[in-house]
Design a protein around this motif. Structure first.
Motif, mmCIF file in Angstrom:
data_model
loop_
_atom_site.group_PDB
_atom_site.id
_atom_site.type_symbol
_atom_site.label_atom_id
_atom_site.label_comp_id
_atom_site.label_asym_id
_atom_site.label_seq_id
_atom_site.Cartn_x
_atom_site.Cartn_y
_atom_site.Cartn_z
ATOM 1 N N PHE A 120 0.855 -1.184 0.000
ATOM 2 C CA PHE A 120 0.000 0.000 0.000
ATOM 3 C C PHE A 120 0.893 1.236 0.000
ATOM 4 C CE2 PHE A 120 -2.915 -3.161 1.664
ATOM 5 C CZ PHE A 120 -4.135 -2.803 1.106
ATOM 6 N N ALA A 121 0.725 2.073 -1.029
ATOM 7 C CA ALA A 121 1.571 3.260 -1.148
ATOM 8 C C ALA A 121 1.381 4.200 0.038
ATOM 9 C CB ALA A 121 1.258 3.988 -2.452
ATOM 10 N N GLY A 122 0.155 4.304 0.541
ATOM 11 C CA GLY A 122 -0.108 5.201 1.664
ATOM 12 C C GLY A 122 0.585 4.775 2.940
ATOM 13 N N LEU A 123 0.868 3.480 3.056
ATOM 14 C CA LEU A 123 1.552 2.965 4.238
ATOM 15 C C LEU A 123 3.049 2.815 3.990
ATOM 16 C CD1 LEU A 123 -1.482 2.083 4.645
ATOM 17 C CD2 LEU A 123 -0.593 0.103 5.866
ATOM 18 N N ASN A 124 3.415 2.762 2.698
ATOM 19 C CA ASN A 124 4.800 2.504 2.290
ATOM 20 C C ASN A 124 5.295 1.166 2.834
ATOM 21 O OD1 ASN A 124 7.140 3.113 0.856
ATOM 22 N ND2 ASN A 124 8.106 4.108 2.611
ATOM 23 N N ARG A 125 4.394 0.215 2.900
ATOM 24 C CA ARG A 125 4.742 -1.133 3.354
ATOM 25 C C ARG A 125 3.617 -2.082 2.933
ATOM 26 N NH1 ARG A 125 2.917 1.605 7.871
ATOM 27 N NH2 ARG A 125 1.183 0.640 9.014
ATOM 28 N N LYS A 126 3.850 -3.366 3.163
ATOM 29 C CA LYS A 126 2.843 -4.364 2.827
ATOM 30 C C LYS A 126 1.899 -4.601 4.000
ATOM 31 C CE LYS A 126 5.547 -6.871 -0.643
ATOM 32 N NZ LYS A 126 6.112 -8.187 -1.036
ATOM 33 N N ALA A 127 0.666 -4.971 3.668
ATOM 34 C CA ALA A 127 -0.332 -5.281 4.694
ATOM 35 C C ALA A 127 -1.356 -6.230 4.088
ATOM 36 C CB ALA A 127 -1.011 -4.007 5.194
ATOM 37 N N THR A 128 -2.188 -6.808 4.931
ATOM 38 C CA THR A 128 -3.273 -7.659 4.445
ATOM 39 C C THR A 128 -4.334 -6.787 3.794
ATOM 40 O OG1 THR A 128 -2.878 -9.304 6.159
ATOM 41 C CG2 THR A 128 -5.034 -9.332 5.105
ATOM 42 N N THR A 203 2.003 4.491 17.935
ATOM 43 C CA THR A 203 1.293 3.783 16.866
ATOM 44 C C THR A 203 0.077 4.582 16.393
ATOM 45 O OG1 THR A 203 0.064 2.513 18.546
ATOM 46 C CG2 THR A 203 2.054 1.504 17.609
ATOM 47 N N ARG A 204 -0.542 5.331 17.295
ATOM 48 C CA ARG A 204 -1.681 6.168 16.886
ATOM 49 C C ARG A 204 -1.235 7.283 15.944
ATOM 50 N NH1 ARG A 204 -6.967 6.986 20.293
ATOM 51 N NH2 ARG A 204 -7.290 4.852 20.988
ATOM 52 N N ASN A 205 -0.124 7.900 16.259
ATOM 53 C CA ASN A 205 0.382 8.958 15.381
ATOM 54 C C ASN A 205 0.749 8.397 14.012
ATOM 55 O OD1 ASN A 205 0.061 11.035 17.230
ATOM 56 N ND2 ASN A 205 2.130 10.824 18.070
ATOM 57 N N GLN A 206 1.311 7.193 14.002
ATOM 58 C CA GLN A 206 1.642 6.558 12.728
ATOM 59 C C GLN A 206 0.371 6.239 11.943
ATOM 60 O OE1 GLN A 206 4.853 5.883 11.320
ATOM 61 N NE2 GLN A 206 3.419 5.696 9.596
ATOM 62 N N LEU A 207 -0.653 5.785 12.652
ATOM 63 C CA LEU A 207 -1.926 5.483 12.000
ATOM 64 C C LEU A 207 -2.533 6.748 11.394
ATOM 65 C CD1 LEU A 207 -4.168 3.458 11.331
ATOM 66 C CD2 LEU A 207 -5.140 3.880 13.612
ATOM 67 N N LYS A 208 -2.449 7.863 12.112
ATOM 68 C CA LYS A 208 -2.947 9.131 11.569
ATOM 69 C C LYS A 208 -2.193 9.511 10.300
ATOM 70 C CE LYS A 208 -4.607 11.303 15.851
ATOM 71 N NZ LYS A 208 -4.445 12.447 16.784
ATOM 72 N N ASP A 209 -0.874 9.358 10.334
ATOM 73 C CA ASP A 209 -0.067 9.673 9.151
ATOM 74 C C ASP A 209 -0.448 8.774 7.974
ATOM 75 O OD1 ASP A 209 1.274 11.613 10.575
ATOM 76 O OD2 ASP A 209 3.038 10.355 10.996
ATOM 77 N N ASP A 210 -0.647 7.486 8.257
ATOM 78 C CA ASP A 210 -1.017 6.542 7.201
ATOM 79 C C ASP A 210 -2.380 6.901 6.601
ATOM 80 O OD1 ASP A 210 1.323 5.175 7.674
ATOM 81 O OD2 ASP A 210 0.384 3.580 8.859
ATOM 82 N N LEU A 211 -3.322 7.281 7.460
ATOM 83 C CA LEU A 211 -4.647 7.682 6.981
ATOM 84 C C LEU A 211 -4.555 8.914 6.094
ATOM 85 C CD1 LEU A 211 -6.971 7.208 10.096
ATOM 86 C CD2 LEU A 211 -7.414 6.293 7.815
ATOM 87 N N ASN A 212 -3.820 9.914 6.549
ATOM 88 C CA ASN A 212 -3.690 11.148 5.774
ATOM 89 C C ASN A 212 -3.049 10.892 4.413
ATOM 90 O OD1 ASN A 212 -4.817 12.892 7.719
ATOM 91 N ND2 ASN A 212 -2.876 13.078 8.805
ATOM 92 N N GLU A 213 -1.988 10.091 4.411
ATOM 93 C CA GLU A 213 -1.293 9.797 3.158
ATOM 94 C C GLU A 213 -2.186 9.003 2.213
ATOM 95 O OE1 GLU A 213 1.789 9.974 0.424
ATOM 96 O OE2 GLU A 213 1.560 11.017 2.348
ATOM 97 N N THR A 214 -2.933 8.058 2.759
ATOM 98 C CA THR A 214 -3.831 7.250 1.937
ATOM 99 C C THR A 214 -4.926 8.105 1.315
ATOM 100 O OG1 THR A 214 -3.422 5.261 3.265
ATOM 101 C CG2 THR A 214 -5.457 5.311 1.970
#
Length: 273
Positions: A120-128, A203-214
């Motif tokens: 996932f480009a928004g996460l810059n990593r792989k996920a399910t 982890t919450r701050n990272q999740l916010k960043d991932d959401l914004n980027e996505t």
């Protein structure tokens, strides 16, 4: 005056993005499966949720099952809790209900499957990931008297365009909630579901960043809709072609607008079904 006009347009655009479409009410009826091919329950369940390597829904699986349905009025998004997106709300887009099982542990509608290790480009990593299977487009339903009949191989009734708008509104409202510390209940519940025992400030701050980027990536890659598809129809040729020849190959010139929706075909006469 021109500046004020631009601000007004920007506000209207934001409100539109955060507002889900109007949907028909869902009729909760007794369900009966019509398995003319002699499927037993287990093989049919497997067909409905077997991964085919797709990530059609452009967010991680963990996000999909954690998102709440969007508020019908975005101005109320800071107040009250909504049902999960994957519950009855999703069925109002034409998807078919299916209970939780070994093949479908989260009780997702027919035709949605897990796919492991998708980038996932928004996460810059792989996920399910969560993706549609053949069953999403080729399992039909009809209502007669007080029953909902489910027919393997029949045309689907879904409206993918409406679901795309609803998913966007749910994501947008969740992101906005996370930006208001006092009234962040929607994001707070989302984070607790996604992060589980790993829920902490980092982890919450990272999740916010991932959401914004996505959200930013999805906004840039939204489809051009020239003809509304509606329930029971899909411009599958252009949608699949855009995924393969535009997005996967990074060739914007290959993009084709959504302009040729057709009915989902039945596949019960194909020799391999």
């Amino acid at each position: 005056m021109y500046f004020g006009f631009k601000i007004s347009n920007a506000i209207d655009s934001i409100k539109y993005a955060l507002t889900p479409p109007e949907l028909p009410e869902y009729q909760s009826l007794k369900m009966q499966y019509v398995n003319a091919n002699g499927y037993k329950d287990e093989p049919s369940d497997w067909f409905h949720h077997a991964s085919q390597g797709t990530a059609t829904i452009p967010i991680p699986y963990a996000w999909l099952v954690a998102l709440e349905a969007p508020k019908s009025n975005p101005w109320w998004l800071f107040f009250g809790e909504e049902e999960l997106l994957i519950g009855e709300y999703m069925l109002r887009h034409g998807f078919i209900e299916q209970p939780a099982s070994h093949s479908n542990p989260d009780g997702l509608p027919i035709g949605i499957a897990k796919t492991e290790s998708i980038y996932f480009a928004g996460l810059n990593r792989k996920a399910t990931a969560a993706g549609f299977t053949c069953a999403a487009c080729h399992t039909g339903q009809l209502i007669y008297a007080d029953k909902r009949y489910i027919i393997d191989g029949a045309p689907a009734s879904t409206d993918l365009g409406l679901f795309t708008r609803s998913l966007g509104a749910a994501l947008g409202q969740t992101v906005l909630s996370g930006k208001v510390n006092i009234l962040n209940g929607r994001f707070d519940r989302f984070a607790r579901r996604v992060l589980g025992s790993n829920d902490n400030i980092v982890t919450r701050n990272q999740l916010k960043d991932d959401l914004n980027e996505t959200i930013e990536i999805l906004a840039k890659s939204s489809d051009t809709i020239e003809v509304t598809e509606g329930f029971t129809r899909l411009d599958a040729l252009n949608r699949i072609g855009n995924q393969v020849f535009n997005k996967d190959m990074s060739r914007p010139a290959n993009y084709s607008p959504i302009n040729a929706p057709v009915n989902y075909p039945h596949i019960w006469t194909t020799s391999w079904f």
